[in-house]
Design a protein around this motif. Structure first.
Motif, PDB file in Angstrom:
ATOM      1  N   ASN A   1       0.826  -1.211   0.000  1.00 16.38           N
ATOM      2  CA  ASN A   1       0.000   0.000   0.000  1.00 16.38           C
ATOM      3  C   ASN A   1       0.860   1.261   0.000  1.00 16.38           C
ATOM      4  OD1 ASN A   1      -2.428  -1.334  -0.113  1.00 16.38           O
ATOM      5  ND2 ASN A   1      -2.840  -1.176   2.069  1.00 16.38           N
ATOM      6  N   ALA A   2       1.974   1.240   0.746  1.00 12.77           N
ATOM      7  CA  ALA A   2       2.868   2.402   0.774  1.00 12.77           C
ATOM      8  C   ALA A   2       3.487   2.634  -0.602  1.00 12.77           C
ATOM      9  CB  ALA A   2       3.953   2.207   1.825  1.00 12.77           C
ATOM     10  N   MET A   3       3.922   1.547  -1.246  1.00 11.83           N
ATOM     11  CA  MET A   3       4.508   1.670  -2.582  1.00 11.83           C
ATOM     12  C   MET A   3       3.453   2.087  -3.595  1.00 11.83           C
ATOM     13  SD  MET A   3       7.097  -1.609  -2.574  1.00 11.83           S
ATOM     14  CE  MET A   3       6.955  -1.764  -4.314  1.00 11.83           C
ATOM     15  N   LEU A   4       2.252   1.530  -3.468  1.00  6.95           N
ATOM     16  CA  LEU A   4       1.168   1.849  -4.387  1.00  6.95           C
ATOM     17  C   LEU A   4       0.803   3.324  -4.291  1.00  6.95           C
ATOM     18  CD1 LEU A   4      -0.962   0.636  -6.351  1.00  6.95           C
ATOM     19  CD2 LEU A   4      -2.453   0.453  -4.368  1.00  6.95           C
ATOM     20  N   GLY A   5       0.783   3.861  -3.078  1.00  8.24           N
ATOM     21  CA  GLY A   5       0.460   5.278  -2.893  1.00  8.24           C
ATOM     22  C   GLY A   5       1.428   6.177  -3.626  1.00  8.24           C
ATOM     23  N   LYS A   6       2.711   5.890  -3.535  1.00  6.14           N
ATOM     24  CA  LYS A   6       3.719   6.700  -4.234  1.00  6.14           C
ATOM     25  C   LYS A   6       3.606   6.546  -5.745  1.00  6.14           C
ATOM     26  CE  LYS A   6       7.060   6.579  -0.453  1.00  6.14           C
ATOM     27  NZ  LYS A   6       6.833   7.881   0.076  1.00  6.14           N
ATOM     28  N   MET A   7       3.327   5.328  -6.213  1.00  3.01           N
ATOM     29  CA  MET A   7       3.168   5.110  -7.655  1.00  3.01           C
ATOM     30  C   MET A   7       1.977   5.879  -8.205  1.00  3.01           C
ATOM     31  SD  MET A   7       3.987   1.128  -8.680  1.00  3.01           S
ATOM     32  CE  MET A   7       2.272   0.817  -8.754  1.00  3.01           C
ATOM     33  N   VAL A   8       0.856   5.816  -7.500  1.00  6.18           N
ATOM     34  CA  VAL A   8      -0.349   6.505  -7.965  1.00  6.18           C
ATOM     35  C   VAL A   8      -0.121   8.013  -7.950  1.00  6.18           C
ATOM     36  CG1 VAL A   8      -2.762   6.994  -7.415  1.00  6.18           C
ATOM     37  CG2 VAL A   8      -1.936   4.652  -7.383  1.00  6.18           C
ATOM     38  N   ASP A   9       0.539   8.532  -6.916  1.00  9.49           N
ATOM     39  CA  ASP A   9       0.812   9.966  -6.858  1.00  9.49           C
ATOM     40  C   ASP A   9       1.653  10.422  -8.048  1.00  9.49           C
ATOM     41  OD1 ASP A   9      -0.624  10.203  -4.545  1.00  9.49           O
ATOM     42  OD2 ASP A   9       1.123  10.201  -3.221  1.00  9.49           O
ATOM     43  N   THR A  10       2.598   9.585  -8.467  1.00  6.80           N
ATOM     44  CA  THR A  10       3.451   9.924  -9.602  1.00  6.80           C
ATOM     45  C   THR A  10       2.709   9.795 -10.917  1.00  6.80           C
ATOM     46  OG1 THR A  10       5.395   9.181  -8.394  1.00  6.80           O
ATOM     47  CG2 THR A  10       5.606   9.345 -10.779  1.00  6.80           C
ATOM     48  N   MET A  11       1.958   8.722 -11.065  1.00  5.76           N
ATOM     49  CA  MET A  11       1.285   8.467 -12.342  1.00  5.76           C
ATOM     50  C   MET A  11       0.091   9.378 -12.566  1.00  5.76           C
ATOM     51  SD  MET A  11       1.553   4.331 -12.476  1.00  5.76           S
ATOM     52  CE  MET A  11       0.384   4.202 -13.799  1.00  5.76           C
ATOM     53  N   VAL A  12      -0.646   9.712 -11.521  1.00  5.15           N
ATOM     54  CA  VAL A  12      -1.834  10.551 -11.664  1.00  5.15           C
ATOM     55  C   VAL A  12      -1.429  12.005 -11.454  1.00  5.15           C
ATOM     56  CG1 VAL A  12      -4.198  10.964 -10.919  1.00  5.15           C
ATOM     57  CG2 VAL A  12      -3.293   8.650 -10.909  1.00  5.15           C
TER      58      VAL A  12
ATOM     59  N   VAL B   1      -0.127  12.252 -19.487  1.00  8.16           N
ATOM     60  CA  VAL B   1       0.328  12.428 -20.870  1.00  8.16           C
ATOM     61  C   VAL B   1       1.327  11.336 -21.231  1.00  8.16           C
ATOM     62  CG1 VAL B   1       1.592  13.938 -22.441  1.00  8.16           C
ATOM     63  CG2 VAL B   1      -0.174  14.880 -20.978  1.00  8.16           C
ATOM     64  N   ALA B   2       2.235  10.987 -20.321  1.00  6.29           N
ATOM     65  CA  ALA B   2       3.211   9.921 -20.583  1.00  6.29           C
ATOM     66  C   ALA B   2       2.506   8.587 -20.781  1.00  6.29           C
ATOM     67  CB  ALA B   2       4.217   9.831 -19.449  1.00  6.29           C
ATOM     68  N   LEU B   3       1.489   8.310 -19.968  1.00  2.00           N
ATOM     69  CA  LEU B   3       0.744   7.066 -20.125  1.00  2.00           C
ATOM     70  C   LEU B   3       0.044   7.009 -21.473  1.00  2.00           C
ATOM     71  CD1 LEU B   3      -0.804   6.591 -16.582  1.00  2.00           C
ATOM     72  CD2 LEU B   3       0.924   5.170 -17.677  1.00  2.00           C
ATOM     73  N   VAL B   4      -0.512   8.120 -21.908  1.00  2.00           N
ATOM     74  CA  VAL B   4      -1.187   8.149 -23.209  1.00  2.00           C
ATOM     75  C   VAL B   4      -0.178   7.958 -24.323  1.00  2.00           C
ATOM     76  CG1 VAL B   4      -2.449   9.621 -24.812  1.00  2.00           C
ATOM     77  CG2 VAL B   4      -3.145   9.488 -22.434  1.00  2.00           C
ATOM     78  N   ASN B   5       1.002   8.569 -24.198  1.00  2.00           N
ATOM     79  CA  ASN B   5       2.034   8.406 -25.221  1.00  2.00           C
ATOM     80  C   ASN B   5       2.448   6.948 -25.366  1.00  2.00           C
ATOM     81  OD1 ASN B   5       2.199  11.070 -26.000  1.00  2.00           O
ATOM     82  ND2 ASN B   5       3.784  11.561 -24.521  1.00  2.00           N
ATOM     83  N   LYS B   6       2.442   6.188 -24.282  1.00  2.00           N
ATOM     84  CA  LYS B   6       2.875   4.788 -24.306  1.00  2.00           C
ATOM     85  C   LYS B   6       1.722   3.819 -24.533  1.00  2.00           C
ATOM     86  CE  LYS B   6       7.162   5.582 -23.318  1.00  2.00           C
ATOM     87  NZ  LYS B   6       8.186   5.395 -24.298  1.00  2.00           N
ATOM     88  N   SER B   7       0.494   4.305 -24.524  1.00  2.00           N
ATOM     89  CA  SER B   7      -0.653   3.413 -24.604  1.00  2.00           C
ATOM     90  C   SER B   7      -1.037   3.115 -26.039  1.00  2.00           C
ATOM     91  CB  SER B   7      -1.848   4.022 -23.877  1.00  2.00           C
ATOM     92  OG  SER B   7      -2.368   5.085 -24.638  1.00  2.00           O
ATOM     93  N   ALA B   8      -2.093   2.366 -26.173  1.00  2.00           N
ATOM     94  CA  ALA B   8      -2.584   1.978 -27.500  1.00  2.00           C
ATOM     95  C   ALA B   8      -3.160   3.154 -28.270  1.00  2.00           C
ATOM     96  CB  ALA B   8      -3.652   0.902 -27.349  1.00  2.00           C
ATOM     97  N   VAL B   9      -3.471   4.256 -27.598  1.00  2.00           N
ATOM     98  CA  VAL B   9      -4.015   5.403 -28.317  1.00  2.00           C
ATOM     99  C   VAL B   9      -2.950   6.398 -28.702  1.00  2.00           C
ATOM    100  CG1 VAL B   9      -6.299   5.209 -27.301  1.00  2.00           C
ATOM    101  CG2 VAL B   9      -4.597   6.625 -26.171  1.00  2.00           C
TER     102      VAL B   9
END
Length: 182
Positions: free
Chosen positions: A86-97, A103-111
Protein backbone atom coordinates in the motif's frame (compact mmCIF):
# COMPACT_ATOMS: atom_id res chain seq x y z
CA UNK A 1 -44.27 42.94 -23.19
CA UNK A 2 -44.49 40.03 -25.63
CA UNK A 3 -40.95 40.69 -26.92
CA UNK A 4 -39.55 40.62 -23.40
CA UNK A 5 -41.25 37.29 -22.68
CA UNK A 6 -39.93 35.78 -25.91
CA UNK A 7 -36.43 37.09 -25.23
CA UNK A 8 -36.52 35.68 -21.70
CA UNK A 9 -37.71 32.30 -22.99
CA UNK A 10 -34.96 32.21 -25.61
CA UNK A 11 -32.38 33.11 -22.96
CA UNK A 12 -33.60 30.36 -20.62
CA UNK A 13 -33.50 27.80 -23.45
CA UNK A 14 -29.99 28.92 -24.44
CA UNK A 15 -28.71 28.65 -20.85
CA UNK A 16 -30.32 25.20 -20.49
CA UNK A 17 -28.75 24.01 -23.76
CA UNK A 18 -25.30 25.30 -22.79
CA UNK A 19 -25.61 23.71 -19.36
CA UNK A 20 -26.62 20.37 -20.89
CA UNK A 21 -23.81 20.45 -23.48
CA UNK A 22 -21.08 21.57 -21.06
CA UNK A 23 -19.78 18.07 -20.13
CA UNK A 24 -19.58 17.11 -23.81
CA UNK A 25 -17.50 20.22 -24.44
CA UNK A 26 -15.26 19.41 -21.44
CA UNK A 27 -14.81 15.88 -22.81
CA UNK A 28 -13.84 17.36 -26.18
CA UNK A 29 -11.28 19.61 -24.48
CA UNK A 30 -9.81 16.65 -22.58
CA UNK A 31 -9.51 14.62 -25.79
CA UNK A 32 -7.84 17.56 -27.54
CA UNK A 33 -5.36 18.07 -24.71
CA UNK A 34 -4.48 14.37 -24.76
CA UNK A 35 -4.09 14.33 -28.54
CA UNK A 36 -1.77 17.35 -28.38
CA UNK A 37 0.10 15.94 -25.34
CA UNK A 38 -0.61 19.25 -23.59
CA UNK A 39 -0.24 18.58 -19.85
CA UNK A 40 -1.19 22.13 -18.85
CA UNK A 41 -4.46 22.06 -20.80
CA UNK A 42 -5.23 18.62 -19.39
CA UNK A 43 -4.58 19.77 -15.83
CA UNK A 44 -7.35 22.37 -16.10
CA UNK A 45 -9.88 19.58 -16.71
CA UNK A 46 -8.78 17.08 -14.06
CA UNK A 47 -9.34 17.15 -10.30
CA UNK A 48 -6.06 15.39 -9.49
CA UNK A 49 -6.56 14.97 -5.71
CA UNK A 50 -9.97 13.32 -6.25
CA UNK A 51 -8.63 11.23 -9.12
CA UNK A 52 -5.66 10.01 -7.06
CA UNK A 53 -7.95 9.08 -4.17
CA UNK A 54 -10.26 7.17 -6.51
CA UNK A 55 -7.48 5.20 -8.18
CA UNK A 56 -5.73 4.45 -4.85
CA UNK A 57 -8.92 3.20 -3.22
CA UNK A 58 -9.75 0.88 -6.10
CA UNK A 59 -6.22 -0.53 -6.41
CA UNK A 60 -5.88 -1.02 -2.65
CA UNK A 61 -9.22 -2.82 -2.55
CA UNK A 62 -8.24 -5.11 -5.43
CA UNK A 63 -4.84 -5.77 -3.85
CA UNK A 64 -6.43 -6.62 -0.49
CA UNK A 65 -8.80 -9.10 -2.15
CA UNK A 66 -5.92 -10.64 -4.09
CA UNK A 67 -3.69 -11.00 -1.02
CA UNK A 68 -6.52 -12.47 1.03
CA UNK A 69 -7.37 -14.96 -1.71
CA UNK A 70 -3.73 -15.98 -2.10
CA UNK A 71 -2.44 -15.96 1.48
CA UNK A 72 -5.63 -16.22 3.49
CA UNK A 73 -6.78 -13.92 6.26
CA UNK A 74 -4.94 -15.81 9.02
CA UNK A 75 -1.44 -15.29 7.57
CA UNK A 76 0.47 -12.67 9.65
CA UNK A 77 2.90 -11.94 6.81
CA UNK A 78 0.03 -11.08 4.49
CA UNK A 79 -0.83 -8.00 6.58
CA UNK A 80 2.80 -6.89 6.57
CA UNK A 81 3.05 -7.42 2.82
CA UNK A 82 -0.15 -5.50 2.25
CA UNK A 83 1.02 -2.52 4.30
CA UNK A 84 4.32 -2.38 2.37
CA UNK A 85 2.48 -2.75 -0.94
CA UNK A 86 0.00 0.00 0.00
CA UNK A 87 2.87 2.40 0.77
CA UNK A 88 4.51 1.67 -2.58
CA UNK A 89 1.17 1.85 -4.39
CA UNK A 90 0.46 5.28 -2.89
CA UNK A 91 3.72 6.70 -4.23
CA UNK A 92 3.17 5.11 -7.65
CA UNK A 93 -0.35 6.51 -7.96
CA UNK A 94 0.81 9.97 -6.86
CA UNK A 95 3.45 9.92 -9.60
CA UNK A 96 1.28 8.47 -12.34
CA UNK A 97 -1.83 10.55 -11.66
CA UNK A 98 -0.30 13.91 -12.51
CA UNK A 99 -0.54 15.98 -15.69
CA UNK A 100 2.82 14.78 -16.98
CA UNK A 101 2.13 11.21 -15.85
CA UNK A 102 -1.20 11.04 -17.67
CA UNK A 103 0.33 12.43 -20.87
CA UNK A 104 3.21 9.92 -20.58
CA UNK A 105 0.74 7.07 -20.13
CA UNK A 106 -1.19 8.15 -23.21
CA UNK A 107 2.03 8.41 -25.22
CA UNK A 108 2.87 4.79 -24.31
CA UNK A 109 -0.65 3.41 -24.60
CA UNK A 110 -2.58 1.98 -27.50
CA UNK A 111 -4.02 5.40 -28.32
CA UNK A 112 -0.63 7.06 -28.61
CA UNK A 113 1.04 7.66 -31.97
CA UNK A 114 3.71 5.03 -31.31
CA UNK A 115 1.02 2.40 -31.04
CA UNK A 116 0.70 2.35 -34.83
CA UNK A 117 4.18 0.85 -35.09
CA UNK A 118 3.08 -2.14 -33.02
CA UNK A 119 -0.15 -2.65 -34.95
CA UNK A 120 -1.75 -6.02 -34.50
CA UNK A 121 -3.06 -8.25 -37.26
CA UNK A 122 -6.62 -7.01 -36.89
CA UNK A 123 -5.66 -3.36 -37.47
CA UNK A 124 -6.78 -1.74 -40.73
CA UNK A 125 -4.35 -2.43 -43.56
CA UNK A 126 -4.37 1.15 -44.85
CA UNK A 127 -2.83 2.48 -41.62
CA UNK A 128 -5.94 4.38 -40.56
CA UNK A 129 -6.42 4.64 -36.82
CA UNK A 130 -9.45 2.96 -35.37
CA UNK A 131 -11.84 5.43 -33.83
CA UNK A 132 -12.50 4.81 -30.15
CA UNK A 133 -16.07 3.74 -29.50
CA UNK A 134 -17.56 5.03 -26.29
CA UNK A 135 -20.81 6.12 -24.73
CA UNK A 136 -21.19 9.29 -22.72
CA UNK A 137 -24.19 10.17 -20.61
CA UNK A 138 -25.37 11.84 -17.45
CA UNK A 139 -25.49 9.63 -14.36
CA UNK A 140 -27.00 12.43 -12.30
CA UNK A 141 -27.29 16.19 -12.34
CA UNK A 142 -23.65 16.64 -11.31
CA UNK A 143 -22.16 13.40 -12.67
CA UNK A 144 -21.23 12.55 -16.26
CA UNK A 145 -19.90 9.09 -17.16
CA UNK A 146 -17.90 8.02 -20.21
CA UNK A 147 -17.68 4.27 -20.87
CA UNK A 148 -15.70 2.48 -23.56
CA UNK A 149 -17.65 0.02 -25.67
CA UNK A 150 -15.69 -3.02 -26.71
CA UNK A 151 -18.51 -5.16 -28.04
CA UNK A 152 -18.63 -7.12 -24.79
CA UNK A 153 -19.72 -5.93 -21.40
CA UNK A 154 -18.99 -2.28 -20.73
CA UNK A 155 -16.34 -2.13 -18.02
CA UNK A 156 -14.39 0.80 -16.70
CA UNK A 157 -15.41 4.41 -16.94
CA UNK A 158 -14.27 7.99 -16.65
CA UNK A 159 -16.38 10.04 -14.26
CA UNK A 160 -16.61 13.80 -14.65
CA UNK A 161 -18.10 15.84 -11.81
CA UNK A 162 -19.58 19.30 -12.09
CA UNK A 163 -17.44 22.13 -10.69
CA UNK A 164 -19.54 25.26 -10.80
CA UNK A 165 -22.30 25.70 -13.38
CA UNK A 166 -20.55 24.84 -16.67
CA UNK A 167 -17.17 23.48 -15.62
CA UNK A 168 -16.59 19.72 -15.45
CA UNK A 169 -13.50 17.90 -14.21
CA UNK A 170 -12.37 14.30 -14.47
CA UNK A 171 -12.64 13.22 -10.84
CA UNK A 172 -12.72 9.45 -10.89
CA UNK A 173 -11.79 6.47 -13.01
CA UNK A 174 -13.67 3.23 -12.56
CA UNK A 175 -11.01 0.65 -13.30
CA UNK A 176 -12.19 -2.35 -15.29
CA UNK A 177 -12.07 -5.55 -13.26
CA UNK A 178 -9.91 -7.32 -15.86
CA UNK A 179 -7.35 -4.51 -15.77
CA UNK A 180 -7.32 -4.22 -11.99
CA UNK A 181 -6.74 -7.93 -11.55
CA UNK A 182 -3.45 -7.88 -13.53
Amino acid sequence: MKKITIAAAVAVIAVAAITYASPYYALHQIKTALAERNAEALATHVDFPALRASVKAQLESNMARSIEATAGSDNPLAALGQSIANAMLGKMVDTMVSPAGVVALVNKSAVGPQAGADASADAPADGAQQKADYSASYAGVNTFVVRAKDGKAQEGALVLLRHGVWDWKLSSIEIASAMAGR
